[in-house]
Design a protein around this motif. Structure first.
Motif, short mmCIF file in Angstrom:
data_model
loop_
_atom_site.label_atom_id
_atom_site.label_comp_id
_atom_site.label_asym_id
_atom_site.label_seq_id
_atom_site.Cartn_x
_atom_site.Cartn_y
_atom_site.Cartn_z
N LEU A 100 3.96 3.90 -6.99
CA LEU A 100 2.94 3.60 -5.99
C LEU A 100 1.69 3.21 -6.77
O LEU A 100 0.90 4.06 -7.17
CB LEU A 100 2.66 4.82 -5.11
CG LEU A 100 3.84 5.34 -4.28
CD1 LEU A 100 3.53 6.69 -3.66
CD2 LEU A 100 4.19 4.34 -3.18
N ASP A 101 1.57 1.90 -7.05
CA ASP A 101 0.42 1.43 -7.82
C ASP A 101 -0.85 1.54 -7.00
O ASP A 101 -0.89 1.12 -5.84
CB ASP A 101 0.64 -0.03 -8.25
CG ASP A 101 1.26 -0.13 -9.63
OD1 ASP A 101 0.55 0.20 -10.60
OD2 ASP A 101 2.44 -0.52 -9.74
N THR A 129 -4.92 -8.32 -2.73
CA THR A 129 -4.16 -7.96 -3.93
C THR A 129 -2.70 -7.64 -3.58
O THR A 129 -2.36 -7.35 -2.43
CB THR A 129 -4.75 -6.69 -4.60
OG1 THR A 129 -4.58 -5.58 -3.71
CG2 THR A 129 -6.21 -6.86 -4.94
N ASP A 130 -1.87 -7.66 -4.61
CA ASP A 130 -0.48 -7.22 -4.43
C ASP A 130 -0.38 -5.70 -4.39
O ASP A 130 0.67 -5.16 -4.05
CB ASP A 130 0.40 -7.80 -5.55
CG ASP A 130 0.64 -9.28 -5.32
OD1 ASP A 130 0.80 -9.68 -4.15
OD2 ASP A 130 0.66 -10.05 -6.31
N LEU A 131 -1.45 -5.01 -4.77
CA LEU A 131 -1.47 -3.55 -4.58
C LEU A 131 -1.34 -3.28 -3.09
O LEU A 131 -0.49 -2.51 -2.65
CB LEU A 131 -2.79 -2.96 -5.10
CG LEU A 131 -3.07 -3.04 -6.59
CD1 LEU A 131 -4.48 -2.50 -6.87
CD2 LEU A 131 -2.05 -2.23 -7.37
N ASN A 134 1.95 -3.90 -1.44
CA ASN A 134 3.01 -2.94 -1.75
C ASN A 134 2.66 -1.51 -1.35
O ASN A 134 3.35 -0.58 -1.74
CB ASN A 134 3.33 -3.00 -3.25
CG ASN A 134 4.06 -4.29 -3.60
OD1 ASN A 134 5.25 -4.41 -3.34
ND2 ASN A 134 3.34 -5.28 -4.12
N TYR B 99 8.02 -7.59 -9.14
CA TYR B 99 7.59 -6.23 -8.83
C TYR B 99 8.58 -5.58 -7.87
O TYR B 99 9.04 -6.26 -6.97
CB TYR B 99 6.18 -6.29 -8.22
CG TYR B 99 5.53 -4.95 -8.02
CD1 TYR B 99 4.86 -4.33 -9.06
CD2 TYR B 99 5.59 -4.30 -6.79
CE1 TYR B 99 4.25 -3.10 -8.89
CE2 TYR B 99 4.99 -3.06 -6.61
CZ TYR B 99 4.32 -2.46 -7.66
OH TYR B 99 3.71 -1.25 -7.49
N PHE B 140 1.58 -10.81 -10.54
CA PHE B 140 1.13 -9.71 -9.66
C PHE B 140 -0.39 -9.79 -9.61
O PHE B 140 -1.04 -9.90 -10.66
CB PHE B 140 1.58 -8.37 -10.24
CG PHE B 140 1.28 -7.17 -9.36
CD1 PHE B 140 2.26 -6.63 -8.52
CD2 PHE B 140 0.02 -6.57 -9.37
CE1 PHE B 140 1.98 -5.53 -7.71
CE2 PHE B 140 -0.27 -5.48 -8.56
CZ PHE B 140 0.72 -4.95 -7.73
N ILE B 141 -0.96 -9.72 -8.42
CA ILE B 141 -2.43 -9.75 -8.31
C ILE B 141 -2.96 -8.32 -8.26
O ILE B 141 -2.83 -7.63 -7.25
CB ILE B 141 -2.90 -10.54 -7.07
CG1 ILE B 141 -2.40 -12.00 -7.14
CG2 ILE B 141 -4.43 -10.51 -6.95
CD1 ILE B 141 -2.74 -12.84 -5.91
#
Lengths: 276, 239
Positions: A100-101, A129-131, A134, B99, B140-141
């Motif tokens: 879990l970033d 963001t890709d955070l 996800n 990812y 990945f951003i």
């Protein structure tokens, strides 16, 4: 609640399989409870959900390498100047752990929500963001106090089952001195249980001395404490010992293969059984 | 004769002009040296916060304090690096590949996903200038270079400093603009080693060299201060 003066092995036994276990970061000399982590590995824990406050390092890499971890939640996993965390990198590649970033202020903020007993914490940044892509648990909503369109992230409160760290001083009442490392204060406030290993015992009460009191976590928040001289080794504990760079380099080298990692455990982690 | 590290330090210096408080991340000796040089030249008016510095920790409210400061606009400049950086200034600190099961995993995003949005002048710094780092699109951003116009965003990318050049970021055009090339480099060498498109104006100057006062200041008092935090770096560069 009065904290229990106990042993490293008892603390290790008190961290159940499947716990959300929060650990101190390994920079700035926040206390890392490496001695407890070694004791914990000796009881072969399973299915831990590690939380980095906000980053993880050697403690996490050791636990991941022994298959004790199913989930990792943090802003980064690194061994700092000495390099990447080898068992973590491998577990990501094989998909053995779920990640879990997060980002540092999101961890701090989500712990603060728990500390305050509120369900979430709003936070700027992160959009696009890709955070965010996800993290289905992070929600975007419109700022209700703004006239026009103003999206903002809501982070659900993060409540660790167990917080674990190492402190320079614990007094006879079980108050824990952490100095300027207030993330540990927030962490203890936010967690269901907090276990602390300590370097030295303080006669009397830390709360009676104003120089200590401001940097002291009252025993209300502490579940159990155990003495551990050089308990943060090989990570630094400021004013006590520096980071054992040579050892961490050796770890990086050994842990770069599964066999090397097993050899490291035999040499530095499993002997605790004999010691205690 | 300037060392490469010194050229980089001097190429950062003009980008810090006019700031009051600059924060520098852990293990960033070159940005730290530029920030300290700025402080020295301002006769102490510029505040420098160096993170991960156990020698002198200037915060007393834990890990959150830097972010709280930045969120209020109390930090004017910050340095960010990236495993990959693309032409829209997106930064990837997470890894290479798909990812989450990435073939190469970097440590993680740290505070980038926040600071990039709230610190007005974020300087991207990456010494290695190759197509492997400067890619067309990041995998990945961790932190996005530009946001939709309605997003609250007082901060963002200001410039990119590499081992070959300095670029400024144009957020309206969503792309980098080449500003200067370091001694020994050329527009062609920069183009050849950059995996993204950027604007290249006519007559790109060479990154200017410092005057002797500035150089003495760096090699003297700044080198001493730096040695307290980055002894190995200071010994290698300043002897």
């Amino acid at each position: 609640m009065t904290p229990v003066f106990t042993s490293l092995n008892d603390i290790a036994e008190s961290i159940p399989d499947g716990s959300k276990l929060a650990l101190a970061p390994e920079y700035n000399g926040c206390g890392c409870a490496l001695a407890v982590v070694r004791a914990l590995i000796n009881r072969s824990p399973k299915d831990l959900h590690l939380i980095g406050v906000p980053a993880l390092g050697l403690q996490a890499d050791l636990l991941i390498g022994t298959n004790a971890v199913s989930k990792v939640e943090c802003a980064a996993v690194t061994l700092g100047e000495e390099g990447l965390a080898p068992r973590f990198s491998e577990a990501i590649k094989t998909g053995d752990i779920k990640i879990l970033d997060a980002t540092c202020p999101a961890i701090h903020g989500a712990l603060q929500a728990s500390e305050k007993g509120v369900p979430f914490m709003p936070m700027r940044g992160i959009l696009g963001t890709d955070l965010l892509n996800n993290r289905p648990d992070w929600t975007v909503m419109e700022n209700p106090f703004h006239q026009s369109n103003d999206p903002i992230i809501l982070l659900p409160a993060l409540k660790p089952d167990v917080a674990l760290f190492h402190s320079p001083l614990v007094d006879e009442e079980g108050n824990v001195w952490i100095g300027v490392h207030k993330e540990l204060m927030t962490l203890a406030h936010a967690s269901s249980e907090t276990f602390v290993s300590y370097e030295r015992f303080y006669q009397g009460s830390l709360l009676d001395d104003e120089k200590y009191a401001a940097g002291t976590i009252p025993s209300t928040y502490i579940t159990g404490v155990a003495e551990a001289e050089r308990g943060a080794w090989p990570i630094a504990l400021p004013n006590h010992y520096v980071r054992d760079v040579r050892h961490i380099r050796k770890y990086c080298e050994m842990a770069s293969s599964a066999t090397g990692f097993q050899n490291y455990l035999v040499e530095y982690v499993y002997p605790r059984i004999v010691e205690t | 004769m300037l060392k490469v590290e010194e050229t980089l330090i001097f190429s950062i210096l003009p980008l810090l002009q006019g700031i009051k408080h600059v924060a520098v991340g852990a293990s960033s000796p070159i940005p730290a040296a530029a920030a300290m040089l700025m402080r020295e030249r301002s006769k102490g008016q510029v505040r420098v916060s160096i993170l991960g510095n156990t020698e002198r920790y200037t915060f007393t409210d834990g890990g959150r304090e830097l972010f709280d400061l930045a969120g209020q606009g109390r930090i004017d400049a910050f340095f960010l690096s990236g495993g990959q950086i693309d032409g829209e200034a997106n930064v990837n600190l997470v890894g290479i590949g798909d990812y989450p099961q990435m073939s190469v995993r970097f440590p993680g995003s740290f505070g980038s996903a926040y600071l990039y949005y709230v610190v007005p002048r974020v300087i991207l710094f990456r010494e290695e200038h190759t197509p492997r780092v400067f890619v067309d699109k990041v995998d990945f951003i961790s932190a996005a270079g530009v946001s939709e116009p309605h997003v609250h965003r007082p901060g963002g990318p200001y410039a990119l400093v590499t081992g070959r050049c300095v670029m400024k970021f144009n957020s309206t055009k969503r792309c980098f603009v080449l500003a200067s090339v370091h001694p020994g480099e050329s527009v062609q060498s920069v183009q050849k080693n950059t995996g993204f498109e950027f604007i290249c104006p006519d007559n790109i100057p060479e990154t200017p060299l410092p005057n002797i006062d500035l150089l003495n200041c760096l090699r003297g008092s700044v080198a001493d201060q730096l040695a307290a935090i980055y002894p190995a770096f200071a010994a290698r560069v300043f002897g």
